[in-house]
Enzyme design. Sequence first.
Site, PDB file in Angstrom:
ATOM      1  N   GLN A  21       0.837  -1.201   0.000  1.00 41.94           N
ATOM      2  CA  GLN A  21       0.000   0.000   0.000  1.00 41.94           C
ATOM      3  C   GLN A  21       0.873   1.252   0.000  1.00 41.94           C
ATOM      4  OE1 GLN A  21      -1.622  -1.224   4.072  1.00 41.94           O
ATOM      5  NE2 GLN A  21      -1.912   0.983   4.164  1.00 41.94           N
ATOM      6  N   SER A  55       5.125  -6.535   1.409  1.00 43.12           N
ATOM      7  CA  SER A  55       4.117  -6.367   2.458  1.00 43.12           C
ATOM      8  C   SER A  55       2.766  -6.890   1.972  1.00 43.12           C
ATOM      9  CB  SER A  55       4.052  -4.898   2.889  1.00 43.12           C
ATOM     10  OG  SER A  55       3.235  -4.745   4.018  1.00 43.12           O
ATOM     11  N   LEU A  56       1.756  -6.029   1.849  1.00 42.17           N
ATOM     12  CA  LEU A  56       0.468  -6.439   1.317  1.00 42.17           C
ATOM     13  C   LEU A  56       0.626  -7.192  -0.006  1.00 42.17           C
ATOM     14  CD1 LEU A  56      -2.666  -6.219   0.928  1.00 42.17           C
ATOM     15  CD2 LEU A  56      -2.183  -4.060  -0.229  1.00 42.17           C
ATOM     16  N   ARG A  64      -7.109  -8.405   7.435  1.00 40.30           N
ATOM     17  CA  ARG A  64      -5.763  -7.876   7.733  1.00 40.30           C
ATOM     18  C   ARG A  64      -5.789  -6.352   7.811  1.00 40.30           C
ATOM     19  NH1 ARG A  64      -1.064  -6.137   4.758  1.00 40.30           N
ATOM     20  NH2 ARG A  64       0.914  -7.051   5.496  1.00 40.30           N
ATOM     21  N   HIS A 101       4.697  -3.038  10.516  1.00 35.88           N
ATOM     22  CA  HIS A 101       5.905  -3.874  10.546  1.00 35.88           C
ATOM     23  C   HIS A 101       6.789  -3.559  11.756  1.00 35.88           C
ATOM     24  CE1 HIS A 101       4.797  -5.719   6.821  1.00 35.88           C
ATOM     25  NE2 HIS A 101       4.616  -4.536   6.288  1.00 35.88           N
ATOM     26  N   GLN A 144       4.711 -11.613   9.446  1.00 32.13           N
ATOM     27  CA  GLN A 144       5.007 -10.526   8.511  1.00 32.13           C
ATOM     28  C   GLN A 144       4.452  -9.189   8.987  1.00 32.13           C
ATOM     29  OE1 GLN A 144       2.651  -9.018   5.796  1.00 32.13           O
ATOM     30  NE2 GLN A 144       3.764  -9.509   3.918  1.00 32.13           N
TER      31      GLN A 144
END
Length: 307
Positions: free
Chosen positions: A10, A89-90, A114, A199, A248
């Site tokens: 994102q 990430s995403l 999520r 994160h 993650q």
Amino acid sequence: MKRVFMFPGQGSQYVGMGKEFYDAMPEAKAVYDLASEASGLDVAALCFEENDKINITEYTQICMLTTEAAIYAALKAKGIDCDVTAGLSLGEYGALIASGTMSMKDAFAVVRKRGIYMQEAYPTGGAMSAILGLDADRIEEICKETAAEESAVVSIANYNCPGQIVITGEANAVEKAGDKCKEAGAKRVVPLKVSGPFHSQLLTGAGEKLGEALKDVEIREAEIPYLANVTADYVTDKAEVKELLTRQVSSSVRWQQTVERLIADGADEFVEIGPGRSLSGFMRKINRDVATYNIDKMEDFEKYVNR
């Protein structure tokens, strides 16, 4: 040739993303319809119509993943697939779809949750900053020093590329670590417009909730190899997938290391699938010698397919 499909995280979302594919290709429209069914949202409206929600994490994530998956479906409809895949990430969920490890419908349902869990995990007092032009080892040292001095959380969120590291944590600690990085020779410290300290260990609770949500999701043997953010390594055992996705959320994204591993293994064509050009920009700093393409708009798609 060894082709990598890579999917961004994102941050590069925009109103109108994916609409050209939705309008022109039934395979892409079917993906938006499936995402709406799986998430309980009108994902096409969120992506295409002016709204404030697209930049709110709980909506951004499903919108980004849907657009990535729609463009991927358009490529597959033209007979184009990859040899290996990874996402930032995403974007790792885009890689899961492309690898065949998780069904598209399950990925949409999980990512909807999520986004909510990450949005709710740490609503105030968190921050992230990009550190430009300072060695990663030095930034790691500064984060550890600052965390100890302030009794607060600050750590590396993303190893994006040489000269660009993102730090994350409690706002005061992120600011102080940023100041120390400047003193140590960083060219710039750029606070990021984000809704949480992603994160970082502050999102451990969100990861645990995600782990619960993943319990009922079917994980399949990968048809195409993919690499995980947490390890920057191939996932060869499907039993590890849920744990890696759970970790993650609160672990560093090792993107530079992922790309370097792929290049070392012979990957020589990287195709960024989705809004923006963030991963293509990182590629120029990681290795300029490999071919890099970006598919965001229909013009990019046609140029790539017909090259």
